[in-house]
Design a protein around this motif. Structure first.
Motif, mmCIF file in Angstrom:
data_model
loop_
_atom_site.group_PDB
_atom_site.id
_atom_site.type_symbol
_atom_site.label_atom_id
_atom_site.label_comp_id
_atom_site.label_asym_id
_atom_site.label_seq_id
_atom_site.Cartn_x
_atom_site.Cartn_y
_atom_site.Cartn_z
ATOM 1 N N GLU A 68 0.867 -1.168 0.000
ATOM 2 C CA GLU A 68 0.000 0.000 0.000
ATOM 3 C C GLU A 68 0.907 1.223 0.000
ATOM 4 O O GLU A 68 1.732 1.395 0.902
ATOM 5 C CB GLU A 68 -0.852 -0.045 1.278
ATOM 6 C CG GLU A 68 -2.028 0.898 1.264
ATOM 7 C CD GLU A 68 -2.670 0.957 2.656
ATOM 8 O OE1 GLU A 68 -3.296 1.976 2.965
ATOM 9 O OE2 GLU A 68 -2.512 -0.009 3.430
ATOM 10 N N ASP A 69 0.786 2.061 -1.043
ATOM 11 C CA ASP A 69 1.638 3.238 -1.110
ATOM 12 C C ASP A 69 0.958 4.395 -0.393
ATOM 13 O O ASP A 69 -0.164 4.767 -0.725
ATOM 14 C CB ASP A 69 1.913 3.592 -2.582
ATOM 15 C CG ASP A 69 2.754 2.511 -3.238
ATOM 16 O OD1 ASP A 69 3.758 2.099 -2.626
ATOM 17 O OD2 ASP A 69 2.380 2.034 -4.343
ATOM 18 N N THR A 70 1.618 4.940 0.609
ATOM 19 C CA THR A 70 1.050 6.037 1.392
ATOM 20 C C THR A 70 2.027 7.211 1.335
ATOM 21 O O THR A 70 3.180 7.035 0.930
ATOM 22 C CB THR A 70 0.854 5.624 2.868
ATOM 23 O OG1 THR A 70 2.150 5.602 3.495
ATOM 24 C CG2 THR A 70 0.210 4.247 3.002
ATOM 25 N N PRO A 71 1.565 8.403 1.759
ATOM 26 C CA PRO A 71 2.488 9.553 1.759
ATOM 27 C C PRO A 71 3.724 9.297 2.628
ATOM 28 O O PRO A 71 4.783 9.874 2.405
ATOM 29 C CB PRO A 71 1.637 10.692 2.346
ATOM 30 C CG PRO A 71 0.220 10.268 2.125
ATOM 31 C CD PRO A 71 0.210 8.775 2.156
ATOM 32 N N GLN A 72 3.582 8.394 3.609
ATOM 33 C CA GLN A 72 4.734 8.094 4.483
ATOM 34 C C GLN A 72 5.629 6.993 3.905
ATOM 35 O O GLN A 72 6.536 6.516 4.572
ATOM 36 C CB GLN A 72 4.258 7.649 5.869
ATOM 37 C CG GLN A 72 3.652 8.763 6.722
ATOM 38 C CD GLN A 72 2.193 9.028 6.336
ATOM 39 O OE1 GLN A 72 1.453 8.103 6.044
ATOM 40 N NE2 GLN A 72 1.806 10.294 6.290
ATOM 41 N N GLY A 73 5.329 6.563 2.708
ATOM 42 C CA GLY A 73 6.127 5.486 2.123
ATOM 43 C C GLY A 73 5.271 4.256 1.899
ATOM 44 O O GLY A 73 4.057 4.273 2.147
ATOM 45 N N THR A 74 5.895 3.170 1.446
ATOM 46 C CA THR A 74 5.137 1.967 1.128
ATOM 47 C C THR A 74 4.989 1.102 2.383
ATOM 48 O O THR A 74 5.960 0.832 3.071
ATOM 49 C CB THR A 74 5.859 1.164 0.033
ATOM 50 O OG1 THR A 74 6.006 1.996 -1.110
ATOM 51 C CG2 THR A 74 5.056 -0.072 -0.359
ATOM 52 N N LYS A 75 3.733 0.734 2.650
ATOM 53 C CA LYS A 75 3.488 -0.170 3.783
ATOM 54 C C LYS A 75 3.081 -1.523 3.212
ATOM 55 O O LYS A 75 2.613 -1.610 2.081
ATOM 56 C CB LYS A 75 2.356 0.385 4.656
ATOM 57 C CG LYS A 75 2.780 1.663 5.368
ATOM 58 C CD LYS A 75 1.833 1.981 6.492
ATOM 59 C CE LYS A 75 2.357 3.167 7.296
ATOM 60 N NZ LYS A 75 1.382 4.233 7.401
ATOM 61 N N TRP A 76 3.261 -2.573 4.024
ATOM 62 C CA TRP A 76 2.828 -3.885 3.558
ATOM 63 C C TRP A 76 2.006 -4.573 4.638
ATOM 64 O O TRP A 76 2.147 -4.303 5.817
ATOM 65 C CB TRP A 76 4.012 -4.757 3.165
ATOM 66 C CG TRP A 76 4.941 -5.127 4.276
ATOM 67 C CD1 TRP A 76 6.028 -4.424 4.709
ATOM 68 C CD2 TRP A 76 4.888 -6.308 5.086
ATOM 69 N NE1 TRP A 76 6.643 -5.070 5.739
ATOM 70 C CE2 TRP A 76 5.969 -6.227 5.995
ATOM 71 C CE3 TRP A 76 4.042 -7.414 5.135
ATOM 72 C CZ2 TRP A 76 6.221 -7.226 6.936
ATOM 73 C CZ3 TRP A 76 4.293 -8.404 6.080
ATOM 74 C CH2 TRP A 76 5.363 -8.305 6.973
ATOM 75 N N LYS A 77 1.114 -5.430 4.189
ATOM 76 C CA LYS A 77 0.384 -6.258 5.146
ATOM 77 C C LYS A 77 0.098 -7.597 4.508
ATOM 78 O O LYS A 77 0.180 -7.762 3.292
ATOM 79 C CB LYS A 77 -0.910 -5.559 5.586
ATOM 80 C CG LYS A 77 -1.909 -5.354 4.480
ATOM 81 C CD LYS A 77 -3.219 -4.811 5.025
ATOM 82 C CE LYS A 77 -4.250 -4.849 3.925
ATOM 83 N NZ LYS A 77 -5.417 -4.093 4.036
ATOM 84 N N ARG A 78 -0.215 -8.542 5.386
ATOM 85 C CA ARG A 78 -0.533 -9.868 4.895
ATOM 86 C C ARG A 78 -2.012 -9.979 4.626
ATOM 87 O O ARG A 78 -2.820 -9.505 5.424
ATOM 88 C CB ARG A 78 -0.174 -10.916 5.961
ATOM 89 C CG ARG A 78 1.089 -11.624 5.665
ATOM 90 C CD ARG A 78 1.441 -12.493 6.823
ATOM 91 N NE ARG A 78 2.762 -12.122 7.324
ATOM 92 C CZ ARG A 78 3.892 -12.557 6.808
ATOM 93 N NH1 ARG A 78 3.874 -13.395 5.807
ATOM 94 N NH2 ARG A 78 5.047 -12.184 7.313
#
Ligand SMILES: [Zn+2]
Ligand SMILES: [Zn+2]
Length: 488
Positions: free
Chosen positions: A476-486
């Motif tokens: 998930e690309d967010t303004p704070q950078g790319t986050k990931w989840k399972r």
């Protein structure tokens, strides 16, 4: 040692007396390996692991069998959806099960049989039930047939669920394509359908129903009558009721002497379900909480009570594990400091007598709780009293070696049974190595993708996203950078 267990068959607490002195035969229903197991299933795996360890500790030789269900509707559905074979799917999720079970400190069963490795025994059991007149075949198409258990021919059906045939009948359902005489009858064997794996049998090509595998494997590995069979409370009906009917019809002997069932695990006070969106895998829980804390949490309630998996309870367990591990660490430091000061005044073992007397009283409380239907909540209460006692003593400057010996032996013993201190495992309070390795690989790929995007290499960046997605990792690309989840 008087171990008393609540038997769901008699609905009473009974003194536990094994069939063969000094030996325990114990079967626990294992996972259907079509996916990661969820945190609700982690509960029986953990609590019955501890019961088994405890029985071994008090001197029984325990043979513990936990099966893998590697053929059923869910297996077939998932394998077809992923375009792989049922066997490939099973291989993958047996490996994933082992990773999570190992991270959670669950000891390997004595035997972990797979349904598909026991087809001969399964077919044999069905043949016996037909011979005894409690099952019948119905031809579906050509040479192939279904086999159903004839519930009306089995008067004691409902004895575990404690319901009459009439009550059970009102809730019975008939699945599409089933051609049985009575809605309560259940499939022992299902004729082959297109796109499904099948085995040769006296009823043509087909595969077993779900319940029969446990009857066949329990008697193969443990004998026709066994001491303990356990599982989640949701297995009482129909799974365990059906297991009893099948096994007792086939052998003419009592199937299980003591039935144990753990209560539900709720998530934020609600039953876990995919539709409520509160479904959580054990893998996801292991990403949030250290395994020792998950174990301590699961053991902090009586196994038969419902338990509510919620952040505040877990945080409390995280704190509890810290207290246990600090106590062990402080004890080691104190012993080292003590020997460094050897030449100064030394305490005599007599000075430890009061401590030892109190320790033994708490130890007795631990056993009393465990022997009372495996009351781990009470036992853990006694463990924390021991920690308190040790912490008070440790502040003294001069301690006899008997104090250290007794205190260490007590903590080691509690850890061997409950597995919540992680004494011999430096990293026990952290995430498992596999999970950490996997996470650093994910982070590395995310960085590589960011670099690829920066240099406008969108082909590579899409490739990375797709390959992570195939492993169930969503970016998930967010303004704070790319986050990931399972993906759950
Ligand atoms: Zn079972
Ligand atoms: Zn089972």
């Amino acid at each position: 040692m008087n171990l008393v267990l609540y038997n769901d068959l008699s609905r009473e607490k009974e003194k536990f007396v094994p069939l063969n002195e000094g030996r325990v035969t114990f079967y626990s229903c294992g996972p259907t390996v079509y996916d990661f197991f969820h945190i609700g299933n982690a509960r029986p795996f953990i609590v019955f692991d501890v019961l088994r360890r405890y029985m071994e500790h008090i001197g029984y030789k325990v043979t513990f069998v936990q099966n893998f269900t590697d053929i059923d509707d869910k297996m077939i559905g998932r394998a077809n959806a992923e375009g792989i074979t049922v066997a490939e799917l099973a291989e993958r999720f047996i490996a994933e099960y082992r990773k999570d079970a190992c991270a959670l400190g669950i000891h390997d069963p004595s035997v972990a049989p797979r349904a598909t490795d026991n087809m001969i025994e399964i077919i044999d059991t069905i043949k016996k039930i037909i011979e005894k007149g409690h099952a019948y075949e119905v031809k579906t198409s050509g040479e192939n047939g279904d086999v159903y258990f004839d519930v009306r021919s089995w008067p004691s059906y409902g004895k575990l669920a404690k319901q009459s045939l009439e009550e059970l009948e009102s809730g019975a359902r008939v699945d599409v394509g089933e051609i049985k005489r009575d809605p309560l009858d259940f499939a022992l064997w299902k004729a082959e359908k297109p796109g499904e794996p099948s085995w040769d049998s006296p009823w043509g090509k087909g595969r077993p129903g779900w319940h029969i595998e446990c009857s066949a494997m329990s008697s193969k590995y443990l004998g026709e009558t066994i001491d303990i069979h356990s599982g989640g409370v949701d297995l009482i009906f129909p799974h365990h009721e059906n297991e009893i009917a099948q096994s007792e019809a086939a052998t003419g002997k009592p199937f299980v002497r003591t039935w144990l069932h753990n209560g539900f695990l709720l998530i934020d006070k609600e039953k876990m379900s995919k539709s409520l969106g509160n479904f959580m895998t054990a893998r996801a829980a292991l990403e949030k909480y250290p395994p020792l804390a998950i174990r301590l949490f699961m053991l902090s309630a009586h196994y038969r009570s419902p338990i509510n998996f919620a952040p505040d309870g877990l945080e409390q367990s995280v704190g509890g594990v810290k207290r246990l591990r600090n106590c062990w660490g402080d004890l080691q430091n104190a012993r080292q400091n003590q020997s460094a000061r050897q030449n100064q005044k030394t305490a005599t073992d007599k000075d430890a007598s009061e401590f030892i007397r109190e320790l033994h009283a708490l130890d007795a409380r631990f056993y009393e709780a465990m022997n009372d239907d495996f009351n781990t909540a009470g036992a853990i209460g006694a463990v924390f009293e021991v920690v308190k006692l040790i912490n008070i003593q440790i502040r003294q400057s001069c301690l006899p070696s008997a104090f250290f010996d007794e205190a260490e032996a007590a903590l080691r013993k509690f850890d061997a049974i409950l597995g919540v201190i992680g004494i011999d495992d430096e990293s026990a309070n952290e995430k498992s190595k596999e999970v950490k390795d996997e996470e650093s690989e994910i982070e590395r790929l995310i960085e590589e993708r960011a670099a690829a995007r920066k240099s406008k290499n969108f082909e590579r960046s899409d490739e990375i996203r797709a390959s992570l997605l195939s492993l169930g990792i969503v970016l998930e690309d967010t303004p704070q950078g790319t986050k990931w989840k399972r993906e759950l």
